[in-house]
Design an enzyme around this catalytic site. Structure first.
Site, PDB file in Angstrom:
ATOM      1  N   CYS A  12       0.866  -1.180   0.000  1.00 41.82           N
ATOM      2  CA  CYS A  12       0.000   0.000   0.000  1.00 41.82           C
ATOM      3  C   CYS A  12       0.903   1.230   0.000  1.00 41.82           C
ATOM      4  CB  CYS A  12      -0.869  -0.012   1.246  1.00 41.82           C
ATOM      5  SG  CYS A  12       0.125   0.041   2.731  1.00 41.82           S
ATOM      6  N   HIS A  82       3.490   1.800  10.782  1.00 42.32           N
ATOM      7  CA  HIS A  82       2.558   1.612  11.906  1.00 42.32           C
ATOM      8  C   HIS A  82       2.561   2.769  12.901  1.00 42.32           C
ATOM      9  CE1 HIS A  82       1.773  -2.425  10.786  1.00 42.32           C
ATOM     10  NE2 HIS A  82       2.859  -2.972  11.248  1.00 42.32           N
ATOM     11  N   CYS A 106       2.904   6.174   8.443  1.00 40.03           N
ATOM     12  CA  CYS A 106       1.980   6.454   7.339  1.00 40.03           C
ATOM     13  C   CYS A 106       1.135   7.691   7.690  1.00 40.03           C
ATOM     14  CB  CYS A 106       1.084   5.250   7.110  1.00 40.03           C
ATOM     15  SG  CYS A 106      -0.178   5.583   5.877  1.00 40.03           S
ATOM     16  N   GLU A 136       0.391  -0.882  15.623  1.00 41.06           N
ATOM     17  CA  GLU A 136      -0.312   0.366  15.278  1.00 41.06           C
ATOM     18  C   GLU A 136      -1.198   0.821  16.442  1.00 41.06           C
ATOM     19  OE1 GLU A 136      -2.491   0.603  11.450  1.00 41.06           O
ATOM     20  OE2 GLU A 136      -3.947   1.780  12.580  1.00 41.06           O
ATOM     21  N   THR A 174      -6.224   0.951  11.298  1.00 44.17           N
ATOM     22  CA  THR A 174      -6.488   1.166   9.862  1.00 44.17           C
ATOM     23  C   THR A 174      -6.855  -0.122   9.117  1.00 44.17           C
ATOM     24  OG1 THR A 174      -4.133   0.947   9.437  1.00 44.17           O
ATOM     25  CG2 THR A 174      -4.995   3.188   9.629  1.00 44.17           C
ATOM     26  N   SER A 230       1.394 -11.027   9.108  1.00 46.05           N
ATOM     27  CA  SER A 230       0.709  -9.814   8.646  1.00 46.05           C
ATOM     28  C   SER A 230      -0.787  -9.931   8.915  1.00 46.05           C
ATOM     29  CB  SER A 230       0.991  -9.630   7.148  1.00 46.05           C
ATOM     30  OG  SER A 230      -0.049  -8.917   6.542  1.00 46.05           O
ATOM     31  N   ASN A 232      -3.214  -7.907   8.069  1.00 46.19           N
ATOM     32  CA  ASN A 232      -4.091  -7.585   6.937  1.00 46.19           C
ATOM     33  C   ASN A 232      -4.148  -8.733   5.936  1.00 46.19           C
ATOM     34  OD1 ASN A 232      -2.651  -6.628   4.239  1.00 46.19           O
ATOM     35  ND2 ASN A 232      -1.347  -6.043   5.941  1.00 46.19           N
ATOM     36  N   SER A 274       1.983  -5.853   2.671  1.00 47.02           N
ATOM     37  CA  SER A 274       3.436  -5.879   2.823  1.00 47.02           C
ATOM     38  C   SER A 274       4.117  -6.850   1.865  1.00 47.02           C
ATOM     39  CB  SER A 274       3.791  -6.200   4.275  1.00 47.02           C
ATOM     40  OG  SER A 274       2.849  -7.054   4.838  1.00 47.02           O
TER      41      SER A 274
END
Ligand code: SF4
Length: 291
Positions: A12, A82, A106, A136, A174, A230, A232, A274
């Protein structure tokens, strides 16, 4: 065999930016480089960086020990996408010598930091949907002295002890699941009289999840590529498995040992935030050539 690659597969914006920051610092040369935590949850990328001499500082305790002993003098410390809490910046600020701190948090995460700081200053109690142990979330809480409640699940929302006179502000990690966030909001709205809801789920995650869901409905098999740690990617795998029973979770091509049979007419490929392009392309080429 039709092989379809999700347009949103891979790095991303925030991760791309953080990884490039590390490579820029390597190119600048002359300093020992550390990242606070692995820059991405991907062993291929972190292995490559390690080979280039980039060290990883694994915890606040380790950072403090290195800072206090002067080990960071002449070094660059890069904060990953993060983000971190104020306590981490405080350690770095107090470190003796020449320490270059590069904040690659980010911008979308930075916005959450600003939101919780502002709403807390306005007297609101802060709620965060997310995984309490995720860096995060630790960073978000660390912006406001850990004075917030983390809601990880529907049950947490149902069991939340509330102060009826207080005003609340709800933000989210997020990468939190969009549907679960909505379900939690529905529960909280029945319990809380005064709640500011700030939807901080990243658009990149929403788009990636939506596309993965659509693709897995249309394909006979799905391959989800991403690091085993990860979150996500794990969520993408969850979404795809619900729609497509033949869903595989791999970190790189080496993990893909399946033989897809001839009944499989369409294979969809997606990847977590990632996962570098090189790995995605390798898997794509392999599936196209082999089946
Ligand atoms: Fe930033 Fe979104 Fe990527 Fe998280 S998922 S690093 S918020 S772009």
């Amino acid at each position: 065999m039709n092989v379809r690659l999700a347009e949103t597969a891979g790095f991303c914006y925030g991760v791309e930016r953080a990884v490039s920051t590390v490579y820029d610092e390597i190119s600048a040369g002359g300093r020992k480089i550390y990242t606070y935590g692995p820059i991405v949850h991907n062993d291929t990328v972190t292995g490559e960086l390690e080979a280039k001499g980039v060290g990883v500082i694994g915890s606040a305790e380790e950072l403090k020990r290195m800072a206090d002993s002067g080990e960071l003098d002449g070094a660059s410390v890069i904060i990953r996408a993060h983000g971190v809490g104020k306590d981490i910046f405080a350690i770095l600020e107090k470190a003796p010598g020449d320490v270059r701190v590069i904040d690659a948090t980010c911008p979308f995460v930075k916005k959450i930091h600003q939101t919780v700081i502002r709403h807390k200053a306005a007297g609101e109690k802060i709620l965060v949907t997310g995984t309490a142990s995720h860096p995060e979330v630790i960073g978000i809480l660390g912006q406001i002295g850990n004075d917030a409640v983390v809601i990880e699940s529907i049950r947490d929302a149902e069991n939340l002890n509330i102060d009826k006179d207080a005003r609340y502000c709800l933000v989210s990690q997020t990468t939190f699941n969009v549907q679960k966030f909505q379900d939690i909001i529905d529960i909280l709205k029945k319990k809380l009289y005064d709640v500011n809801i700030v939807d901080t789920i990243c658009n990149a995650t929403q788009l990636r999840q939506r596309e993965a869901r659509a693709l897995s409905r249309e394909c006979d098999a799905m391959i989800v590529i991403g690091g085993k740690h990860s979150s996500n990617t794990a969520k993408l795998f969850d979404i795809c498995s619900k729609e497509c029973s033949m869903t595989y979770f791999i970190e790189s091509l080496q993990d893909f040992t399946e033989k897809l049979d001839s009944s499989v007419r369409c294979v969809g490929i997606t990847a977590g935030a990632s996962t570098p392009k090189t790995i995605i392309q390798e898997v794509l080429r392999y599936v196209r050539d082999e089946f």
